[in-house]
Design an enzyme around this catalytic site. Structure first.
Site, PDB file in Angstrom:
ATOM      1  N   ILE A 616      27.544  45.710  31.736  1.00 54.05           N
ATOM      2  CA  ILE A 616      26.590  44.760  32.295  1.00 54.05           C
ATOM      3  C   ILE A 616      26.504  43.590  31.319  1.00 54.05           C
ATOM      4  O   ILE A 616      26.197  43.767  30.144  1.00 54.05           O
ATOM      5  CB  ILE A 616      25.213  45.434  32.486  1.00 54.05           C
ATOM      6  CG1 ILE A 616      25.338  46.631  33.451  1.00 54.05           C
ATOM      7  CG2 ILE A 616      24.180  44.423  32.982  1.00 54.05           C
ATOM      8  CD1 ILE A 616      25.890  46.299  34.823  1.00 54.05           C
ATOM      9  N   THR A 621      19.991  38.992  34.491  1.00 57.89           N
ATOM     10  CA  THR A 621      20.584  38.344  35.667  1.00 57.89           C
ATOM     11  C   THR A 621      21.272  39.381  36.563  1.00 57.89           C
ATOM     12  O   THR A 621      21.281  39.235  37.778  1.00 57.89           O
ATOM     13  CB  THR A 621      21.585  37.240  35.267  1.00 57.89           C
ATOM     14  OG1 THR A 621      22.534  37.788  34.355  1.00 57.89           O
ATOM     15  CG2 THR A 621      20.873  36.077  34.606  1.00 57.89           C
ATOM     16  N   GLY A 689      32.209  43.947  39.399  1.00 58.29           N
ATOM     17  CA  GLY A 689      31.367  43.048  40.178  1.00 58.29           C
ATOM     18  C   GLY A 689      30.067  43.704  40.596  1.00 58.29           C
ATOM     19  O   GLY A 689      30.016  44.902  40.862  1.00 58.29           O
ATOM     20  N   GLU A 692      27.466  42.150  45.078  1.00 54.81           N
ATOM     21  CA  GLU A 692      27.455  42.706  46.424  1.00 54.81           C
ATOM     22  C   GLU A 692      27.188  44.201  46.445  1.00 54.81           C
ATOM     23  O   GLU A 692      26.999  44.789  47.508  1.00 54.81           O
ATOM     24  CB  GLU A 692      28.785  42.398  47.120  1.00 54.81           C
ATOM     25  CG  GLU A 692      28.989  40.902  47.258  1.00 54.81           C
ATOM     26  CD  GLU A 692      30.385  40.511  47.699  1.00 54.81           C
ATOM     27  OE1 GLU A 692      30.518  39.704  48.612  1.00 54.81           O
ATOM     28  OE2 GLU A 692      31.365  41.015  47.112  1.00 54.81           O
TER      29      GLU A 692
END
Ligand code: FES
Ligand code: FES
Lengths: 731, 171
Positions: A616, A621, A689, A692
Site C-alpha cells: 500500500i 489515499t 491496483g 476498483e
C-alpha cells in the site's frame, strides 16, 4: 539518460530497503490546500474569459439521418458566431486506450442524445439559448433497437468457453444454483462535467481538457481532427473525477477544437449534466445467468456464468462481465457465454471496474444462495473453494491473501454473531441482517514513462503526463521519489497531466499507481546508481536519507556532493510476469443493513472491507479509494439505475436528482483493513491496483445482508423499496 | 441586453454588466474569474456551487446574479488561502475529505454555513428535538451535508473533518 525495465522476472523489494520511511505512510494529498481553497484550476477554468462558448444540440430520435439543420435562424440570434456541423464531430467518446478516433459524422444518428451540432456564441447564455432553438429535421429509421430484446445478440467467439461438462455436473450436484440476475445501465457521474478549452496557435493545438489517459487522448484527438499528433498538446493537471467516463476523447474536445479553428479564437465547451448522461458513456445493463454445482460439503464441481450486454454498432467494447469468475473460485466444469445486443442507446464503455463491478454482484449473490441452500456459512463456502492454481489455465497465482481477507475481515466485523436464518433479528421497525461477499480484481501493468531530476540543490522534480483524477498520484509519486532519493517529501515537486511530459499509463484499469509509480522508481533507481558511481561506491551500499548521503559514518547534504542536475527518464514495460502468473488483488466485504419492515427501505448500518493488494503506497489515499469503491457498490446495490424510455431508448433520469448516487446520509462510517502483502510479480513497487477492488463484490454484500435481514432475495438490481416490500414478513 | 448589478464578494465590490439570464454562479466564475465555486449540474442538484449569501448557504446556480444587487457573498476564495486555510479547510486536508476535489469548495462553503446553523439551534430532519441546541452527531452532520454530492465518495472523511473542526481539534 534513459533507463528501462521490462518485467520478465519477479522483482526484489528494493523500496523496502530504503531508509526514509515515507512510502506507505498516511500522507495527506499534496495538492490538498489548492483543492480545499478553490485554487486548483480544472479544465473549464483556465481561460481568461474571452473565449467563445459552445453548447451542443443533440438528436431527439433513436436512429436515422439528419436531413436539415436550421442554421440560418440560429446564426441570426444575438451573439452567435458559428454553428459547427462538421463531419468530424464525434458520435460518442473513444473507448479507453483506443488510441484512434471513435465513430464520427454528425448526420447518422445512432442514439437519442447524440451531439449533432455545436452552437458557438459570445456568452454561455447566448449559446445555450441558440442551441435549444436549433431545428433539426430527420429521416427516422423504422428499425431502431431501443431495448436489448429488440436485437438478436451477437456472440463473441473468444468468450464462449466450455471446460468439462457443466450440464452433467449440475445434474449430479448435491447442491446446485441456477439463477438469472439483472443490473441496469449506470453512469460514472463524475462531479466535473466533461470540459475542454481549445486554443490554436497556427497549426498547433493546445487542449485544456479533463481526461484520464493523455497519451491515448492526444492520438485520438489528432486522428479525429486529421492532424499530426505532434501538433497536439493536452493539459489535464486537475481532473474532477473520471471513473472511466474520461478515458477516451469525447465530443466536447473535438467540438471545441473544430470551432476554435474555424473562429480563430479560443473556444470553451462544457457538457451540461444531461449531456454527460446522454452523450458520454454508460455502463451497459446486463442479464446474467449463474450456475453453481457443488458436492455435499459445498465444494464446487462446476461454475457457469453467461452474460448478455449491449452497445452501439461499431463499438469494440463490451462489458466483460465474467472477468473475475474465471479465477476466483475452483470447480472442474466451467461454462461461459458472452452475448452483445446492438442497440440504439447511449454508448456503453468502461465505468469503474468494468466486468467485476456487475459480474461480482451476480456471482457473489449466487454464492450466497448456494451457501444458504447447502447450509454452509457463506465465509466457509468461499474458503472451501479457493483454488490452488488458476482453475482454467493452471497458472500459479502471484501473492494472494484471499483466505486471510475472508477470515480476518470476518473476525473484525463480528461475523460469528450472524443468525443464518433470515428475518430473525429486529430493532423496532427495522429488520437487521448481515451479508458478505468476496472482492477480486485482476492486476495489470501498463507501459509508462516518467522523468525524474535530482537537482544540485538537493530537491527533485518528477514529470510525466500521468493524471491524478482523485487517485492520489501527486502524492504517491512524490512519496516514491522521496523514498528512493532520501528526500523529505516537501523537496519533491511533481508535475503531471501534460502531454509535453513523458507518456504514462494514464489512470484507468487500476493500473495507474503501479505503472506510473514504477516508471518513477526505475528513474530513481538509476539516479541512485549514477550517484553511487560518482561517489565511488556500490548502489546497494548507498544510504540516502533526509536529504543527505551517509558514507563512512558521516552525513553530507546531497547538495554538497552534486555539482549538476541528474536527470533520468524511467520506462517500465510489462513482460513475462504478466503471462506466467495470475495477478489479482483480493478482498472481502461485510455489511450490516436495516430494512424497514413498513416501507422496504434499506439503510446500510456498517460496512467493513478487508483487502490485500500488495504494498500500500499511501494508506490514507488507498483507504479513500476503497471507500469510494465500496460506496459505488452501495449505490449499485440500492439506488443507481439509468432508466431508458422503452419508446426511443432515451435516458429519462439524465440528472443528479433522479439518477441516485449515494449522498452523505446514505453512508455510515466504513471500515477498511489492509493486510500486509507484497507482489514481486506485479511491478518493482510490489503493489497492486486498488481503485476498483473496493467496488468488486461490495453491492452483493449489501443485497446478501438484505436477504439475511428479510428472506427477500433481490436478483434485479438495484434493490429498491418496491422490490423488497412484497416479500417482507407481515408487520 | 445587459443589466447592471453590484455584488459584494469576499469583502470587495464587483460591478457586473451582464445578460439578465446570467446565474450568480456563472457571473462569479466567468465574469470575475473566481473559479473556486464549481458547476456540477447547473440544476441545484449537487451542491458544488454552494456560496454563502447574506449568511446563508445557497446553490448559486439556481439564482440569477441580477437578483443579488448589494448582497454580501462569500465564496470559497473568501474562506482561506493555501497558506492560510480555515480550520475546516485544514481538517478536510487532514482527514482526506475529498479526492478529485471538484465538489470540495461546495462542501467547505456548505459546512461553514451549516456549523453556523447548528450553533443557532436550527433543527434538521434527523434531530430528535425541534427546539433547543442540536448536538453535532454523525447523523446530524451527514443529514445536513446531504445536499452536497461527492461522487468520489469522500463522505467518511468529510464527516470526520467537519466534526474535528467543530470540536476545534487537530486529530
Ligand atoms: S451546480 Fe449548483 S447545485 Fe449543482
Ligand atoms: S472529491 Fe471528487 S466529487 Fe467529491
Amino acid at each position: 539518460m534513459t533507463a528501462h525495465l521490462k518485467l520478465d522476472k519477479p522483482q526484489s523489494d528494493r523500496l523496502g530497503d530504503m531508509a526514509q520511511g515515507v512510502i506507505g505512510r498516511e500522507t495527506p494529498r499534496r495538492e490538498g490546500p489548492l483543492k480545499v481553497t478553490g485554487r486548483a484550476p480544472y479544465a473549464a477554468e483556465v481561460g481568461d474569459g474571452t473565449e467563445a462558448v459552445g453548447v451542443f444540440a443533440r438528436a431527439t430520435i433513436a436512429k436515422g439521418k439528419v436531413t436539415k439543420i436550421g442554421l440560418d435562424a440560429v446564426r441570426a440570434l444575438p451573439g452567435v458566431c458559428a454553428v459547427i456541423t462538421d463531419e468530424r464531430l464525434l458520435r460518442n467518446p473513444a473507448q479507453g486506450t483506443a488510441n484512434t478516433a471513435p465513430v464520427q459524422g454528425g448526420r447518422d444518428v445512432a442514439y437519442f442524445g447524440q451531439p449533432i451540432a455545436l452552437v458557438v456564441a459570445e456568452t454561455y447564455e447566448q449559446a445555450r439559448h441558440a442551441a435549444h432553438g436549433l431545428e433539426i429535421a430527420y429521416d427516422a429509421a423504422e428499425d431502431a433497437a431501443v431495448t436489448p430484446e429488440d436485437a438478436e445478440p451477437e456472440s463473441l467467439e473468444s468468450k464462449q468457453i466450455d471446460i468439462g461438462d457443466l450440464d452433467t455436473a449440475m445434474s449430479h450436484a448435491a447442491h446446485s444454483m441456477d439463477a438469472t440476475y439483472t443490473t441496469p445501465s449506470q453512469n460514472s457521474a463524475a462531479m466535473e462535467p466533461h470540459a475542454s478549452i481549445a486554443v490554436w496557435k497556427g497549426d498547433e493545438l493546445t487542449l485544456h481538457g479533463s481526461y484520464q489517459m493523455l497519451k491515448f487522448n492526444r492520438n485520438e484527438l489528432a486522428d479525429s481532427l486529421g492532424v499530426d499528433p505532434e501538433k497536439v498538446q493536452i493539459k489535464s493537471p486537475y481532473v474532477g473525477g473520471g471513473f472511466g467516463s474520461k478515458l477516451g476523447i469525447a465530443p466536447e474536445a473535438v467540438g471545441a477544437a473544430l470551432a476554435a479553428k474555424e473562429l480563430g479564437r479560443a473556444v470553451r465547451v462544457v457538457l451540461t449534466r444531461p449531456q454527460v448522461f446522454e452523450a458520454t458513456m454508460r455502463r451497459s445493463e446486463t442479464r446474467q445467468r449463474v450456475r453453481l454445482a457443488a458436492d455435499a460439503d459445498g465444494k464446487l464441481t462446476g461454475i457457469g456464468h453467461s452474460a448478455w450486454v449491449s452497445n452501439l454498432v461499431g463499438e469494440a467494447f463490451s462489458e466483460p462481465v465474467a472477468q473475475a469468475t474465471h479465477f476466483t473460485y475452483g470447480g472442474a466444469n466451467r461454462s461461459y457465454r458472452h452475448l452483445i445486443h446492438r442497440v440504439n442507446r447511449t454508448c456503453a464503455g468502461s465505468m469503474r471496474a468494468p466486468g467485476e463491478a456487475v459480474g461480482m454482484l451476480a456471482l457473489e449473490n449466487a454464492m450466497d444462495e448456494l451457501a444458504h441452500a447447502a447450509g454452509v456459512d457463506p465465509v466457509e463456502l468461499r474458503l472451501k473453494n479457493i483454488p490452488d492454481r488458476h482453475p482454467e489455465d493452471d497458472k500459479p497465482y502471484s501473492s494472494r491473501r484471499f483466505a486471510d481477507c475472508l477470515t480476518e475481515g470476518a473476525r473484525a466485523f463480528g461475523w460469528h454473531k450472524r443468525n443464518p436464518t433470515p428475518g430473525q433479528t429486529r430493532d423496532g421497525e427495522w429488520l437487521i441482517g448481515l451479508g458478505m461477499a468476496s472482492a477480486a480484481r485482476g492486476n495489470i501493468l501498463s507501459e509508462s514513462h516518467a522523468r525524474v531530476t535530482l537537482h544540485s540543490d538537493g530537491t527533485a522534480t518528477v514529470e510525466t503526463d500521468m493524471t491524478d483524477i482523485g487517485t492520489g498520484t501527486y502524492t504517491i509519486l512524490g512519496q516514491i521519489t522521496a523514498e528512493m532519493l532520501g528526500l523529505p517529501l516537501d523537496r519533491v515537486n511533481v508535475a503531471l497531466g501534460d502531454t509535453a511530459f513523458p507518456p504514462a499509463s494514464g489512470s484507468g484499469g487500476s493500473w495507474g499507481a503501479g505503472s506510473s509509480g514504477s516508471a518513477v522508481f526505475v528513474a530513481c533507481q538509476n539516479i541512485r546508481a549514477a550517484l553511487a558511481e560518482k561517489l565511488g561506491m556500490e548502489e546497494d551500499q548507498l544510504t540516502l536519507t533526509e536529504g543527505s548521503v551517509i558514507r563512512n559514518n558521516t552525513r553530507e547534504p546531497l547538495s554538497a556532493v552534486l555539482d549538476d542536475d541528474l536527470t533520468v527518464e524511467g520506462h517500465i514495460e510489462p513482460g513475462d510476469t504478466s503471462e506466467e502468473v495470475q495477478q489479482a488483488a483480493f478482498g472481502a466485504h461485510f455489511a450490516e443493513v436495516a430494512v424497514s419492515a413498513v416501507t422496504g427501505e434499506t439503510r446500510v448500518r456498517r460496512m467493513l472491507g478487508c483487502f490485500a493488494a500488495g504494498r500500500i503506497l499511501n494508506e490514507q489515499t488507498a483507504r479513500s479509494q476503497c471507500h469510494g469503491g465500496m460506496i459505488f457498490g452501495i449505490g449499485a446495490a440500492l439506488t443507481e439505475e439509468l432508466v431508458h424510455d422503452p419508446r426511443d431508448g432515451h435516458i429519462v433520469n439524465h440528472n443528479l436528482a433522479e439518477y441516485h448516487v449515494p449522498v452523505n446520509l446514505d453512508i455510515p462510517q466504513l471500515e477498511v483493513m489492509f493486510l500486509e502483502e507484497r507482489d514481486a510479480h506485479a511491478n518493482p513497487l510490489q503493489s497492486k491496483g486498488i481503485g476498483e477492488l473496493g467496488i468488486s463484490g461490495a453491492g452483493a454484500a449489501v443485497t446478501n445482508a438484505i436477504f439475511n435481514a428479510t428472506g427477500v432475495r433481490v436478483r434485479d438490481y438495484p434493490a429498491t423499496l418496491d422490490k423488497v416490500l412484497p416479500g417482507l414478513p407481515d408487520i | 441586453m445587459s443589466l447592471h448589478t453590484t455584488l459584494w464578494i469576499n469583502g470587495e465590490t464587483y460591478a457586473l454588466d451582464a445578460d439578465p439570464r446570467t446565474t450568480l454562479l456563472d457571473a462569479i466564475r466567468d465574469h470575475f474569474n473566481l473559479t473556486g465555486s464549481k458547476k456540477g449540474c447547473d440544476h441545484g442538484q449537487c451542491g458544488a456551487c454552494t456560496m454563502i449569501v447574506n449568511g446563508r448557504r445557497i446553490n448559486s446556480c439556481l439564482t440569477l446574479a441580477c437578483m443579488h444587487d448589494g448582497d454580501e457573498i462569500t465564496t470559497i476564495e473568501g474562506l482561506g488561502q493555501p497558506g492560510a486555510m480555515s480550520a475546516l479547510q485544514e481538517a478536510f486536508v487532514r482527514h482526506d475529505g475529498f479526492q478529485c476535489g471538484y465538489c470540495t469548495p461546495g462542501q467547505v462553503c456548505s459546512a461553514t454555513a451549516m456549523l453556523e446553523e447548528v450553533s443557532q439551534g436550527w433543527p434538521s430532519h434527523v434531530s430528535e428535538d425541534l427546539e433547543g441546541p442540536a448536538p453535532l452527531s454523525e447523523a446530524e452532520i451527514s443529514e445536513r451535508m446531504s445536499g452536497n454530492l461527492c461522487r468520489c465518495s469522500a463522505y467518511p472523511g468529510i464527516v470526520n473533518a467537519i466534526r474535528d473542526a467543530a470540536e476545534g481539534g487537530t486529530t
